[in-house]
Design a protein around this motif. Structure first.
Motif, short mmCIF file in Angstrom:
data_model
loop_
_atom_site.label_atom_id
_atom_site.label_comp_id
_atom_site.label_asym_id
_atom_site.label_seq_id
_atom_site.Cartn_x
_atom_site.Cartn_y
_atom_site.Cartn_z
N VAL A 161 0.83 -1.27 -0.03
CA VAL A 161 0.05 -0.05 0.07
C VAL A 161 0.82 1.04 -0.05
O VAL A 161 1.76 1.23 0.65
N HIS A 162 0.65 2.01 -0.91
CA HIS A 162 1.55 3.47 -1.04
C HIS A 162 0.48 4.71 -0.96
O HIS A 162 -0.63 4.71 -1.69
N LYS A 163 0.81 5.66 -0.25
CA LYS A 163 0.17 6.79 -0.51
C LYS A 163 0.64 7.86 -1.21
O LYS A 163 1.88 8.08 -0.91
N ILE A 164 0.42 8.22 -2.33
CA ILE A 164 1.16 8.82 -3.23
C ILE A 164 0.28 10.57 -3.16
O ILE A 164 -0.72 10.67 -3.37
N LEU A 165 1.30 11.45 -3.09
CA LEU A 165 0.93 12.60 -3.21
C LEU A 165 1.12 13.27 -4.81
O LEU A 165 2.09 13.39 -5.07
N ALA A 187 -3.89 -2.13 -3.27
CA ALA A 187 -4.42 -1.02 -2.82
C ALA A 187 -3.47 0.12 -2.97
O ALA A 187 -2.17 0.07 -2.77
N TYR A 188 -3.97 1.37 -3.03
CA TYR A 188 -3.19 2.51 -3.22
C TYR A 188 -4.11 3.65 -2.84
O TYR A 188 -5.24 3.65 -2.83
N ALA A 204 2.07 18.16 5.67
CA ALA A 204 1.70 18.41 7.17
C ALA A 204 0.98 17.54 7.78
O ALA A 204 0.97 17.00 9.10
N ASN A 205 -0.23 17.06 7.08
CA ASN A 205 -1.61 16.30 7.52
C ASN A 205 -1.49 14.88 7.19
O ASN A 205 -2.56 14.28 7.80
N SER A 206 -0.90 14.35 6.29
CA SER A 206 -0.87 13.18 5.88
C SER A 206 0.64 12.38 5.90
O SER A 206 1.68 13.12 5.80
N SER A 207 0.60 11.23 6.05
CA SER A 207 1.83 10.46 5.68
C SER A 207 1.94 9.91 4.47
O SER A 207 1.17 8.96 4.01
N ILE A 208 2.90 10.57 3.69
CA ILE A 208 3.10 10.24 2.12
C ILE A 208 4.21 9.34 1.94
O ILE A 208 5.07 9.62 2.70
N ASP A 209 4.15 8.61 1.05
CA ASP A 209 5.38 7.60 0.89
C ASP A 209 6.09 8.08 -0.47
O ASP A 209 7.16 7.84 -0.68
#
Length: 647
Positions: A161-165, A187-188, A204-209
């Motif tokens: 799972v990656h959270k991408i900005l 999942a992403y 500042a508000n999210s954990s980005i990978d």
């Protein structure tokens, strides 16, 4: 099992080979490394692979400055070999010449990196190695990503799972990127931002990978975007999305913190996965490299702090920027030395030496330098070495001073000098008595002698004189070195000094049938100095000339006005000296000349004393000599004003 990456390195510097091995270890990559130490060996290796048609290396590093055959010749051999068409060829060299770069790239080099490698070059180098490694690794293996094609349309699996900005202000590009990412199974999560301000808020508000960003945003553009992101996302990989396939922009992006550069319109799911993978690899490599630098700097700092030497760094304005504990303790234990002038802290160093170090990049060394003004009790004495430091653009950034405490050595030398001087003084007194006795006997005080006995007495007297001269030189050297001689500076007549010197050595010259020719300029100026010391100087030079002249030779002593100096020359036509022998002149006990025609004692102290006398008069002394032709000693002494006509 995946085979290790096959690397060949054509490099003659063992330190660069060691650096490569350390980089490979840090990257945790399976590899085999073959090292070829010169260009001839490298070309032979390439030709061997070509003739045998065996497997070529996956990655090849080539230095340009190689023994026997140059790196350019090696690249030319690689270019001719079809086997190497798929090989990554990287040039590692100290040359930053555009001509070398252009020639290397035209000969098939895929990358050109300069040595010593800066941080960015190290990262680039590691990236090249990793890219070659990933080309070998099976993409179906369970590494960070599982990239596989199924029968249902070539979907690519991303099980982690990656959270991408995604930072993009163009709705069409946002939609295209979302559709592209949807082709990835698994999942992403995508967090979108249409400006740098929104992106910073999301960070500042999210954990980005991972960050995917355009460089043309409403509130920032180009490297401004990367600088803004780097301030708050130091540990997050950044991939640039650009509509321009611009190599310069790509290089600028990587140099300002991006880990990859993708061109819009050329992106598919597989390229995104690869980019994410490489971006994370490069970011980790950057972190490891940065950590290595920090650890190495800390280790170096500990070494310098514990070194039994005084070490300090100063900038171009000669202000101290850092120093170790020994330097602090010996120079000024209670003062804050940072920012203070090194020139003022070490007043015994001539000011022009500091200027030459900074402006002309000239290092210097001084021996027995007293750190505090002369006469201060318990002041340390150093031997120092000073050299300049260079920045990335090869400009001077300041310098380093290294001081070794030699106080005990100087103390022992002083005690030894005192002992020798006392011994010479005690020996001289009975010899003076012997001289007077011999002169009295030769003069007939004990009755007449036949010619044979008289000749023996004369020889004894001359031998006694030689020993007395030696002892007197030794005492005078000691007195000049210890500043025990008080010179009286005044306007002196060099003609009178020369006549006195000639009269002193006349008996020796006459016994060898040597003539002395004196030619002084009629309007010769008065010199500024001590008449006794200058007479001793001329006596020593004339005596030295006699020792190395042949019978019936003529010794010439000349003097003339020249600018603000008086130039005196003493020339003999004896054996002369080689250039190698001249290097030992004016050094203590520097007797090196051929002694075939030498008369009397010789230790080199006479010329050493001449140098001491000239230095005390702020003049200069030099020598020009050719074997079997002539030797000329030239003395320059300051003259007294106004110019007076000598009688």
């Amino acid at each position: 099992m995946t085979r290790p990456i096959d690397i060949a390195m054509i490099e003659d510097n063992p330190h660069d080979v060691l650096l490569m091995q350390e980089l490979l270890k840090d990257a945790d990559i399976g590899y085999s490394l073959r090292v070829l130490q010169d260009g001839e060996e490298g070309i032979a290796y390439i030709e061997q692979l070509s003739s045998l048609k065996i497997a070529y290396p996956d990655l090849l590093f080539v230095d340009l400055n190689l023994p026997k055959r140059s790196g350019h010749e090696v690249l030319g051999a690689i270019k001719k070999c079809d086997l190497f068409k798929e090989t990554q060829v990287v040039v590692l060299t100290t040359s930053d010449s555009p001509k070398d770069r252009e020639l290397a790239l035209s000969n098939g080099a895929t990358s050109y990196l300069t040595k010593p490698p800066e941080m960015q070059n190290l990262l680039t180098l590691l990236t090249v190695v990793e890219n070659a490694w990933h080309n070998i690794v099976s993409l179906s293996e369970n590494t960070w990503f599982d990239i596989s094609s199924d029968s249902g349309g070539g979907a690519i699996t991303l099980p982690i799972v990656h959270k991408i900005l995604l930072i993009e202000d163009n709705p069409s590009d946002i939609l295209l990127m979302e559709e592209t990412l949807k082709s990835l199974q698994g999942a992403y999560e995508i967090v979108s931002a249409q400006s740098l301000k929104e992106a910073l808020s999301a960070l500042a508000n999210s954990s980005i990978d991972l960050i995917l960003t355009d460089l043309g945003l409403p509130d920032a553009s180009g490297t401004q975007v990367l600088k803004g992101l780097r301030n708050v996302a130091k540990n997050i990989p950044i991939v640039v999305l650009s509509g321009l396939d611009d190599e310069k922009m790509a290089v600028d992006s990587l140099s300002h913190g991006a880990q990859d550069y993708l061109v819009k319109g050329k992106i598919d799911g597989e390229s995104i996965v690869r980019s994410i993978r490489y971006a994370r690899t490069r970011k980790e490599a950057e972190r490891l490299a940065h950590q290595v630098v920090i650890e190495e700097s800390a280790l170096l700092q500990k070494i310098l702090e514990r070194a039994p030497l005084s070490i300090a760094r100063f900038d171009c304005s000669l202000a101290v920027t850092a120093c170790n504990e020994v330097f602090q303790r010996q120079v000024s234990p209670n003062a804050n030395l940072l920012g203070m002038s090194i020139k003022e802290l070490l007043p015994g160093v001539p000011a022009e030496l500091w200027d030459k170090t900074i402006k002309l990049d000239e290092p210097f060394r001084l021996e027995a330098l007293r750190i505090e003004p002369a006469g201060t009790l318990h002041s340390p004495v150093w031997d120092i070495a000073v050299w300049s430091t260079k920045g990335r653009n090869a400009g001077t950034t300041g310098g380093i001073i290294l001081g070794s405490d030699v106080t005990q050595r100087v103390l022992f030398e002083s005690q030894r000098e005192d002992f020798i001087a006392a011994l010479a003084h005690d020996i001289r007194n009975p010899l003076i008595g012997t001289k007077r006795l011999l002169q009295a006997v030769i003069g007939g005080a004990g009755g007449k002698f036949d010619e044979q006995h008289e000749a023996i007495l004369i020889m004894l007297n001359e031998s006694n004189d030689n020993v007395l001269t030696l002892l007197q030189n030794l005492l005078d050297v000691y007195r000049y070195k210890s500043s025990a001689i008080s010179l009286v500076f005044e306007a002196i007549d060099l003609i009178e000094c020369a006549n006195t010197a000639i009269a002193t050595i006349a008996p020796i010259a006459a016994s060898e049938n040597i003539k002395i020719s004196c030619n002084f300029e009629p309007s010769l100026a008065f010199a500024f100095g001590d008449s006794t010391a200058i007479t001793r100087l001329l006596t020593n030079l004339l005596n030295n000339a006699i020792k190395f002249s042949k019978p019936s030779d003529v010794i010439e002593i000349n003097a003339q006005n020249q600018d603000s100096d008086i130039v005196v020359t003493v020339t003999d036509h004896g054996l002369g000296m080689t250039a190698e022998e001249q290097q030992f002149l004016f050094k203590r006990f520097g007797q090196t000349r051929n002694t075939q025609y030498k008369v009397g004692a010789g230790t080199g102290l006479g010329l050493y004393l001449c140098k001491q006398i000239v230095d005390a008069h702020h003049g200069s002394i030099s020598c020009k000599s050719q074997p079997d032709i002539a030797t000329t000693f030239e003395i320059r002494l300051p003259r007294s004003q106004p110019i007076l006509t000598a009688s």
